[in-house]
Design a protein around this motif. Structure first.
Motif, PDB file in Angstrom:
ATOM      1  N   GLN A 213      -2.751  -2.123  -7.902  1.00 52.37           N
ATOM      2  CA  GLN A 213      -1.052  -2.824  -7.187  1.00 52.37           C
ATOM      3  C   GLN A 213      -0.205  -3.171  -8.895  1.00 52.37           C
ATOM      4  O   GLN A 213       1.338  -3.422  -9.017  1.00 52.37           O
ATOM      5  CB  GLN A 213      -1.558  -4.059  -6.946  1.00 52.37           C
ATOM      6  CG  GLN A 213      -0.219  -5.271  -6.313  1.00 52.37           C
ATOM      7  CD  GLN A 213       0.750  -4.386  -5.340  1.00 52.37           C
ATOM      8  OE1 GLN A 213       0.613  -3.209  -4.389  1.00 52.37           O
ATOM      9  NE2 GLN A 213       1.686  -4.308  -5.760  1.00 52.37           N
TER      10      GLN A 213
ATOM     11  N   ALA B 167       1.187  -1.616 -11.267  1.00 50.61           N
ATOM     12  CA  ALA B 167       2.071  -0.290 -11.571  1.00 50.61           C
ATOM     13  C   ALA B 167       3.094  -0.976 -10.506  1.00 50.61           C
ATOM     14  O   ALA B 167       3.859  -0.256 -10.866  1.00 50.61           O
ATOM     15  CB  ALA B 167       0.960   0.704 -10.824  1.00 50.61           C
TER      16      ALA B 167
ATOM     17  N   ARG C  63       0.701  -1.353  -0.412  1.00 54.64           N
ATOM     18  CA  ARG C  63       0.141  -0.171  -0.228  1.00 54.64           C
ATOM     19  C   ARG C  63       0.920   0.938  -0.080  1.00 54.64           C
ATOM     20  O   ARG C  63       0.342   2.772  -0.571  1.00 54.64           O
ATOM     21  CB  ARG C  63      -1.072  -0.182   1.293  1.00 54.64           C
ATOM     22  CG  ARG C  63      -1.603   1.483   1.155  1.00 54.64           C
ATOM     23  CD  ARG C  63      -3.316   0.742   2.318  1.00 54.64           C
ATOM     24  NE  ARG C  63      -3.970   1.871   1.996  1.00 54.64           N
ATOM     25  CZ  ARG C  63      -4.630   2.132   3.324  1.00 54.64           C
ATOM     26  NH1 ARG C  63      -4.011   2.211   4.754  1.00 54.64           N
ATOM     27  NH2 ARG C  63      -6.026   3.344   3.069  1.00 54.64           N
TER      28      ARG C  63
ATOM     29  N   ARG D  97       2.559   1.665  -2.879  1.00 55.28           N
ATOM     30  CA  ARG D  97       1.260   2.556  -4.242  1.00 55.28           C
ATOM     31  C   ARG D  97       1.307   3.796  -3.876  1.00 55.28           C
ATOM     32  O   ARG D  97       0.816   4.786  -4.472  1.00 55.28           O
ATOM     33  CB  ARG D  97       0.026   1.814  -4.074  1.00 55.28           C
ATOM     34  CG  ARG D  97       0.205   0.656  -4.599  1.00 55.28           C
ATOM     35  CD  ARG D  97      -1.328  -0.254  -4.700  1.00 55.28           C
ATOM     36  NE  ARG D  97      -2.765  -0.328  -3.505  1.00 55.28           N
ATOM     37  CZ  ARG D  97      -2.529  -0.897  -2.708  1.00 55.28           C
ATOM     38  NH1 ARG D  97      -2.102  -2.256  -3.236  1.00 55.28           N
ATOM     39  NH2 ARG D  97      -3.257  -0.697  -1.689  1.00 55.28           N
TER      40      ARG D  97
ATOM     41  N   LYS E 181      -3.811   8.261  -0.428  1.00 56.49           N
ATOM     42  CA  LYS E 181      -3.242   8.371  -1.724  1.00 56.49           C
ATOM     43  C   LYS E 181      -2.620   7.404  -2.690  1.00 56.49           C
ATOM     44  O   LYS E 181      -3.198   7.599  -3.812  1.00 56.49           O
ATOM     45  CB  LYS E 181      -1.520   8.707  -1.766  1.00 56.49           C
ATOM     46  CG  LYS E 181      -1.705  10.078  -0.983  1.00 56.49           C
ATOM     47  CD  LYS E 181      -2.392  11.146  -1.777  1.00 56.49           C
ATOM     48  CE  LYS E 181      -2.078  12.793  -0.281  1.00 56.49           C
ATOM     49  NZ  LYS E 181      -3.408  13.803  -1.645  1.00 56.49           N
ATOM     50  N   GLY E 182      -2.692   5.826  -1.451  1.00 53.97           N
ATOM     51  CA  GLY E 182      -2.668   4.610  -2.780  1.00 53.97           C
ATOM     52  C   GLY E 182      -3.565   3.846  -3.595  1.00 53.97           C
ATOM     53  O   GLY E 182      -3.558   2.934  -3.782  1.00 53.97           O
TER      54      GLY E 182
ATOM     55  N   ILE F  76       3.963   5.732  -5.621  1.00 53.72           N
ATOM     56  CA  ILE F  76       3.387   6.568  -6.903  1.00 53.72           C
ATOM     57  C   ILE F  76       2.812   7.395  -7.059  1.00 53.72           C
ATOM     58  O   ILE F  76       2.236   8.429  -7.795  1.00 53.72           O
ATOM     59  CB  ILE F  76       3.051   4.799  -7.642  1.00 53.72           C
ATOM     60  CG1 ILE F  76       4.050   4.089  -7.764  1.00 53.72           C
ATOM     61  CG2 ILE F  76       2.904   5.260  -9.163  1.00 53.72           C
ATOM     62  CD1 ILE F  76       3.898   2.544  -8.506  1.00 53.72           C
ATOM     63  N   ALA F  77       1.161   7.282  -6.104  1.00 52.60           N
ATOM     64  CA  ALA F  77       0.650   8.070  -6.111  1.00 52.60           C
ATOM     65  C   ALA F  77       1.481   9.985  -6.108  1.00 52.60           C
ATOM     66  O   ALA F  77       1.052  11.011  -6.732  1.00 52.60           O
ATOM     67  CB  ALA F  77      -0.356   7.619  -5.288  1.00 52.60           C
TER      68      ALA F  77
ATOM     69  N   ALA G 295      -5.460   4.524  -5.050  1.00 50.63           N
ATOM     70  CA  ALA G 295      -6.341   4.139  -6.014  1.00 50.63           C
ATOM     71  C   ALA G 295      -5.534   4.185  -7.327  1.00 50.63           C
ATOM     72  O   ALA G 295      -6.027   4.291  -8.415  1.00 50.63           O
ATOM     73  CB  ALA G 295      -6.382   6.618  -6.818  1.00 50.63           C
ATOM     74  N   VAL G 296      -4.247   3.888  -6.945  1.00 49.48           N
ATOM     75  CA  VAL G 296      -3.425   3.659  -8.295  1.00 49.48           C
ATOM     76  C   VAL G 296      -2.994   1.610  -7.682  1.00 49.48           C
ATOM     77  O   VAL G 296      -3.277   1.184  -6.833  1.00 49.48           O
ATOM     78  CB  VAL G 296      -1.911   3.617  -7.125  1.00 49.48           C
ATOM     79  CG1 VAL G 296      -0.740   2.870  -7.949  1.00 49.48           C
ATOM     80  CG2 VAL G 296      -1.604   5.264  -7.483  1.00 49.48           C
TER      81      VAL G 296
END
Length: 587
Positions: A158, A160, A43, A46, A152-153, A49-50, A155-156
Motif C-alpha cells: 500500500q 506504493a 486494492r 495497487r 495483481k495488486g 501499479i502492478a 503483491a504491491v
C-alpha cells in the motif's frame, strides 16, 4: 483544498459501516459499505501499479454504470493516472481514438460486447498494457477478469499507492472528460482535483443533499453530469448510490431506490411525460376530470410558488388526490430535488411536471466548467430559466450575447490541444460557452441558443433554432424536432412522433394511421399536424414561423448516430441523412 484521494479515503473512513453502493445481482440488491468501497479502491490502485501504469498515463473505462466503474476510476486517480470514460455506444474506431489520444495503459470494459471492440483495435494501441473485463466470466483473448485484475495488486505494498497520492496537488489534472460533440472528433477536457472537489461540494450544498441520502446512477458516467452527481458528489458526506440495472429498468429501479434527488436529461423527462400521458388516457371519464382539475391547480400553484405568492386554497387537496400518487408511482416520494441538464428542455415538459406538483430545476453548464455553471433550487426556480450562478463563481453575458463563466470550476484546458484551449479560455480566465443567453434582474439565466447554430435565413434574419424546436415539441404528438432554414427562404422542420399519441390524434384528424410510419404517409394526418404547427406559429415572431414540416417515420437515436450520447441533435448528420426530405421542403 484537497485532492480526490484525500477526500474519498477520509469519507470511506468516516462512514465506514454505512452503505456506499447498491447493485442488483442474482435478483437481489447487494450492498457495499464505505469501508469495503475504500478497500477495493486501494486494492485496484495497487493492481494498476502492478500492471505498470505510470502517473500521467491514461486509463479508459467503457460500460454501463456499476461498482467496478467507480472503483476503476477512483483507483486510477489514486495512482496519478487520468481516467477517461467512453460512451457505450462508441464504435471500435471511436474507442481507438480516445484510447490512443489519452495514452491509455489499461482499458476497463464492461462485458464481451465491449471487449470485442478492443480486441478489434488492440494492434493499433501499442501503449495498452492490459484489458480488464468488469463482468466476470466474459474475459477472452488475453483479457483479465475483474478478480484476476484485483489479485495483481496483492503483491504491491500500500505504501506504493500512498507515495503516488502524496505527490498529488489539488491543482493537478486528475481526469479527462471527452466531449461528445455534435460535429468532429471529441475534445478531452482536463479537470483538476480542485475543479471536481469544489464544484461537487457547492452543487451538493445548493441541491440540498445530506449525509445518508440515496441517489440512482443510470446516465452515462463518461458525462460530467452523472459523474458529478453519483460518483464524485457522494465523497463529501457519504451518500449511497444505487445502480440502475439498465435504462429500460429505470422505472422499477426508482421504485426500489426511492432517491432523495433525481437528475434526468430532457429526453428522460419527455419519456416519463409520455408514459404518464398514455396511462392517463386509459382512465375513466371521472378520473380524467379530477386529473385535469388537479393539474390546473398544480400549474397555478407552481407559478405562485415561484412568485412568492400563496398557492391556491385547494392545492393540498389536489396534492392528496393526484400529486402524491404520481410521485409514488414514479418512485420519487422522497425526492427533494428534481433536475434536468445537458440539453434544452421544452417549456411544455416543464409545465407538465409543474402541473403535477413536480417542479423540475434546470441546471446549465458544460464539461469545461466541471458540470454546473448555474443551478435552480426547489425553493428558488423560474420555469424556463436555467437557474442562477453557482455560489462562489462568476457569470456574465459578453457583448455578442455569449454566456461566459469564471471560477474554480473552470477547466485546465483541452488535453493536447492548445489551439482550441486558447479559443475557449481567454486571458482573463473567462470560459466562453458558445451559448447565447440573457440574465434577468433576479440573476436567472435564460439560454436562447448556440452561438454557432444560429440560422441566418436568405433574407439575412437570425433565428434561434432551439427556441422554435422547444415550441414545436409543445405539440403533444411531436417527440423530436429539428428546425432548418440556414440560407433558405423560410423556416421548416423535421419532426418525429410519439407512438402512444398517434392513434389518439389520428382519430381527431380523421386519419386511419396507428403508427408513426402510417402517420408520416397519411395526407390527412399531415394536414392536421400543420394546423397544430400554425397554432405554434401564432406565438412566434414572423421570421421564426415554420412554413413546412416533414414527419420522419422513426425517432432520431443515439444508435443511429443522429443524437450525441447526451441526446443532443447531430444537426450535420441529420441534414446529410435526410437531404432528400429537406430538399422536398424547399422544392
Amino acid at each position: 483544498m484537497q485532492t480526490i484521494p484525500q477526500a474519498f479515503l477520509a469519507t470511506a473512513q468516516a462512514y465506514a459501516p454505512s452503505a456506499a453502493l447498491k447493485v442488483k445481482r442474482q435478483g437481489a440488491w447487494q450492498v457495499t459499505t464505505w469501508a469495503e468501497y475504500g478497500g477495493e479502491v486501494r486494492r485496484a490502485a495497487r493492481a494498476l501499479i502492478a500492471l505498470g501504469v505510470d502517473a500521467g498515463a491514461g486509463v479508459t473505462i467503457i460500460g454501463f454504470n456499476r461498482p467496478e466503474w467507480f472503483v476503476a476510476n477512483m483507483a486510477a486517480i489514486c495512482v496519478g493516472a487520468l481516467p477517461a470514460g467512453i460512451y457505450t455506444t462508441s464504435s471500435p474506431e471511436q474507442c481507438q481514438y480516445i484510447t490512443a489520444h489519452c495514452d491509455a495503459a489499461v482499458a476497463f470494459v464492461e462485458n464481451a460486447e465491449q471487449l470485442r471492440k478492443y480486441l478489434a483495435i488492440q494492434g493499433e494501441l501499442p501503449a495498452l498494457k492490459a484489458i480488464v473485463v468488469m463482468e466476470e466470466g466474459d474475459a477472452t483473448g488475453g483479457a483479465l477478469t475483474w478478480s484476476q485484475f484485483l489479485a495483481k495488486g496483492d503483491a504491491v505494498p500500500q505504501a506504493a499507492v500512498d507515495a503516488r497520492m502524496a505527490t498529488q496537488q489539488p491543482d493537478d489534472v486528475c481526469a479527462l472528460i471527452y466531449t461528445s460533440g455534435t460535429t468532429g472528433v471529441p475534445k478531452a477536457v482536463m479537470l483538476s482535483h480542485d475543479n471536481i472537489i469544489w464544484t461537487t461540494e457547492v452543487a451538493t450544498r445548493m441541491a440540498g443533499f445530506a449525509a445518508g441520502d440515496d441517489v440512482i446512477s443510470y446516465l452515462p458516467l463518461s458525462h460530467i453530469a452523472e459523474a458529478g452527481v453519483s460518483m464524485y458528489g457522494p465523497i463529501h458526506h457519504g451518500r449511497c448510490v444505487w445502480f440502475a440495472q439498465s435504462q429500460e429498468t429505470l422505472k422499477a429501479d426508482l421504485l426500489d431506490a426511492q432517491p432523495h434527488g433525481f437528475l434526468g436529461v430532457p429526453r428522460v423527462w419527455e419519456k416519463i411525460q409520455e408514459g404518464i400521458a398514455a396511462e392517463g388516457a386509459k382512465n375513466p371519464p371521472l378520473k380524467k376530470k379530477i386529473s385535469a382539475w388537479a393539474r390546473k391547480i398544480g400549474l397555478a400553484g407552481g407559478y405562485a410558488e415561484q412568485e412568492k405568492r400563496a398557492k391556491p386554497l385547494l392545492w393540498p387537496l389536489a396534492n392528496a388526490l393526484v400529486f402524491r400518487k404520481v410521485r409514488g408511482a414514479l418512485g420519487l416520494t422522497r425526492a427533494r430535488i428534481l433536475a434536468t441538464s445537458a440539453a434544452p428542455i421544452s417549456k411544455d415538459t416543464l409545465e407538465f411536471f409543474l402541473s403535477l406538483g413536480l417542479p423540475i430545476c434546470e441546471i446549465y453548464g458544460m464539461s469545461e466548467c466541471t458540470g454546473p455553471a448555474t443551478m435552480s433550487q426547489p425553493h428558488k426556480y423560474h420555469t424556463g430559466k436555467a437557474g442562477f450562478c453557482l455560489e462562489g463563481a462568476e457569470l456574465k453575458i459578453a457583448e455578442d450575447g455569449e454566456i461566459c463563466m469564471r471560477g474554480r470550476h473552470v477547466f485546465k484546458g483541452y488535453f493536447k490541444d492548445a489551439e482550441n484551449t486558447a479559443l475557449t479560455l481567454d486571458s482573463e480566465g473567462w470560459l466562453h460557452s458558445g451559448d447565447i443567453g440573457t440574465i434577468d434582474a433576479g440573476g436567472f439565466l435564460q439560454v436562447t441558443d448556440r452561438k454557432k447554430e444560429l440560422i441566418i435565413t436568405a433574407g439575412g434574419e437570425n433565428v434561434a433554432p432551439q427556441l422554435v424546436e422547444g415550441a414545436l415539441k409543445g405539440i403533444p404528438v411531436v417527440s423530436q424536432a429539428m428546425v432548418i432554414g440556414d440560407r433558405r427562404r423560410y423556416i421548416s422542420a423535421l419532426v418525429t412522433l410519439d407512438p402512444a399519441r398517434v392513434p389518439i390524434d389520428a382519430a381527431t384528424a380523421g386519419s386511419p394511421a396507428r403508427t408513426p410510419e402510417e402517420a408520416a404517409a397519411c395526407p390527412k394526418f399531415n394536414a392536421w399536424l400543420f394546423t397544430q404547427v400554425e397554432q405554434v406559429n401564432a406565438k412566434l415572431a414572423r421570421v421564426q414561423s415554420v412554413r413546412k414540416v416533414k414527419i420522419l417515420p422513426h425517432e432520431l437515436t443515439i444508435e443511429s448516430g443522429e443524437l450525441t450520447p447526451t441526446m443532443k441533435l447531430k444537426r450535420r448528420v441529420i441534414l446529410e441523412r435526410y437531404a432528400g426530405e429537406v430538399e422536398e421542403l424547399y422544392a
